[in-house]
Write an enzyme that holds these catalytic residues in place. Structure first.
Site: not given
Ligand code: GLU
Length: 485
Positions: A255-258
């Site tokens: 996911s783009k958070r990680k």
């Protein structure tokens, strides 16, 4: 039709930045077609009109082209089974909804959104999974006719067998059995007459003569609905293959958070498409150590869809870096390398726009690398000290960075005006001067407190690069704030 008759597709929904997961599934389909002498087609699934945009659709096309995954039929080039954009196919779907109603495989549902919300809340409170309770299933035909004639809004839902299970063989998961009572009476046609994903997907795969459906594992649970639709229509179903999702090194969903997940992030940083395809393609081949460097042709020769892992493909950036370096050093001639560098610098007008902004700000050309080099850098290498000159405290800087990031995500079209308007609104909401809010952003984005205009720079760098720079800046500043945060 090709000799093998194999036809596969990538069917992205243009609701966000093109994801490396889309490239991964597209590559599988592309290699599958190549291996079998079949055809690879592109279909845009934009039945979700509120989230799909023409801007994202263009980005999907550009990203897949950049990857080198050229399709034989698609919305931009047409083909014998077009149109290839679902929003252009509305009239094609309507009779099929009607057919299911007439055959008794579907029913009209007049339940209001309020009733459905109440129903779901009650189910949740009772610890049951949310599922349509079948209220409209028993309506008499005359009542349905009267309510439709009176102009009452309704959707068409599919009927689901009351008992038993849906048993099928998936090309990756093997034999799968899903009990029918866990399957929802899916809405097929919405109140506005547009089909849902499930309906449009099955009809299109049939009409476009798709033989193999290879997609992400998140769709495995939808297969019973799809199989049932094939049965209701009396159509032959395709072979299903559900590929395990790509994961972060800690096995969590990519996911783009990680990790950066946009294809545009990797192209902006100067990864070369062959290396990215090589990296993703390694999940689909069996090779010995030392054989990792593979071209698309070599990947398709070694492509082995029989032996895919269910464990998940780990998106290991270090491995990608290693392969990218090897591609640059071992596969590109001197001339190719030069062309690649120039093409990359000019991609999305990055260099041109950077020079336009720099011209009025330098007295010698040699000042350019310091002034505008951040537009081309893959990594600014900032630590907490980079933020030392800013007047706000580390706590305040962190608050600004953390407030700005989700706000930027809500920008639909990423351009100078929208970025500026958003940052002004954030400053207002935080009760701070714009100057105070942009100071740490300047450093986070450009690495320096004196550089090119911020909003333009953010527009040039692109959403995915800015997202990553702000994330790294937050981490750098958090290290100054200490453990209490
Ligand atoms: N539109 C779906 C997606 O974007 C496609 C799923 C499928 O391939 O059936 O994931």
């Amino acid at each position: 039709m090709t000799k093998s008759g194999v036809r596969v597709r990538i069917a992205p929904s243009p609701t966000g930045e093109p994801h490396v997961g889309t490239a991964y599934i597209a590559l599988f389909n592309y290699l599958f077609a190549k291996k079998h002498g079949g055809e690879f087609i592109l279909r845009i699934e934009d039945t979700d009109a509120t989230r799909s945009t023409p801007e994202f659709e263009q980005k999907v096309l550009d990203a897949l082209k950049w990857c080198g995954l050229q399709w034989k039929e698609g919305p931009d080039i047409g083909g014998p089974y077009g149109p290839y954009r679902q929003s252009d196919r509305k009239d094609i779907y309507t009779p099929y909804g009607q057919e299911l109603l007439e055959k008794g495989h579907a029913f009209r549902c007049f339940c209001t959104p309020e009733r459905l919300t109440e129903m779901r809340e009650a189910q949740r409170a009772a610890g049951k999974p949310p599922k349509y309770d079948g209220l409209c299933l028993t309506l008499k035909a005359e009542e349905v006719t009267t309510r439709v004639a009176a102009g009452e809004a309704s959707v068409i839902r599919m009927k689901i067998p009351a008992e038993g299970s849906c048993d099928f063989t998936d090309g990756v998961y093997g034999d799968v059995s899903i009990p029918w009572d866990s399957v929802d009476m899916q809405v097929l046609i919405k109140a506005d007459g547009m089909p849902t994903y499930h309906m449009a997907n099955v009809i299109d795969d049939h009409l476009m003569k798709i033989t193999h459906v290879a997609r992400g594992e998140e769709w495995l649970a939808s297969v019973p609905k799809h199989i049932l639709l094939y049965r209701y229509f009396g159509w032959e179903q395709p072979v299903f293959m559900h590929l395990s999702l790509m994961r972060n090194a800690d096995k969590s969903k990519l996911s783009k958070r990680k990790n950066p997940t946009s294809i545009s992030y990797y192209s902006a940083l100067g990864y070369i498409p062959e290396a990215l395809m090589n990296f993703l393609g390694l999940f689909f081949v069996q090779i010995a150590e030392g054989e990792e460097l593979l071209t698309m042709d070599e990947l398709s020769e070694k492509f082995d869809p029989e032996n895919l892992s269910k464990a998940g493909a780990i998106f290991d950036i270090q491995k990608l870096d290693w392969l990218n370096g090897r591609w640059i050093r071992e596969k590109l001639s001197e001339e190719e390398f030069r062309t690649r560098v120039l093409d990359w610098a000019m991609e999305n007008e990055r260099l041109q726009a950077g020079l336009r902004l720099s011209q009025s700000r330098i007295s010698k050309l040699g000042e350019l690398p310091d002034l505008a080099g951040f537009l081309l850098k893959s990594d600014l290498g900032l630590d907490g000290a980079a933020f030392a000159k800013i007047k706000s405290t580390p706590d305040e800087i962190l608050e600004i960075l953390n407030t700005v990031q989700p706000e930027l995500e809500s920008i639909v079209e990423w351009n100078v005006e929208n970025i500026e308007a958003k940052l002004r609104a954030v400053a207002d909401n935080m009760g701070k001067k714009l100057k105070v809010v942009v100071a740490p952003l300047f450093v986070a984005v450009s690495g320096s407190s004196r550089s090119l205009p911020l909003f333009d720079s953010m527009a040039i760098l692109g959403r995915s690069v800015v997202r990553q720079r702000l994330k790294l800046a937050s981490q750098a500043v958090a290290s100054l704030v200490g453990p209490k945060n």
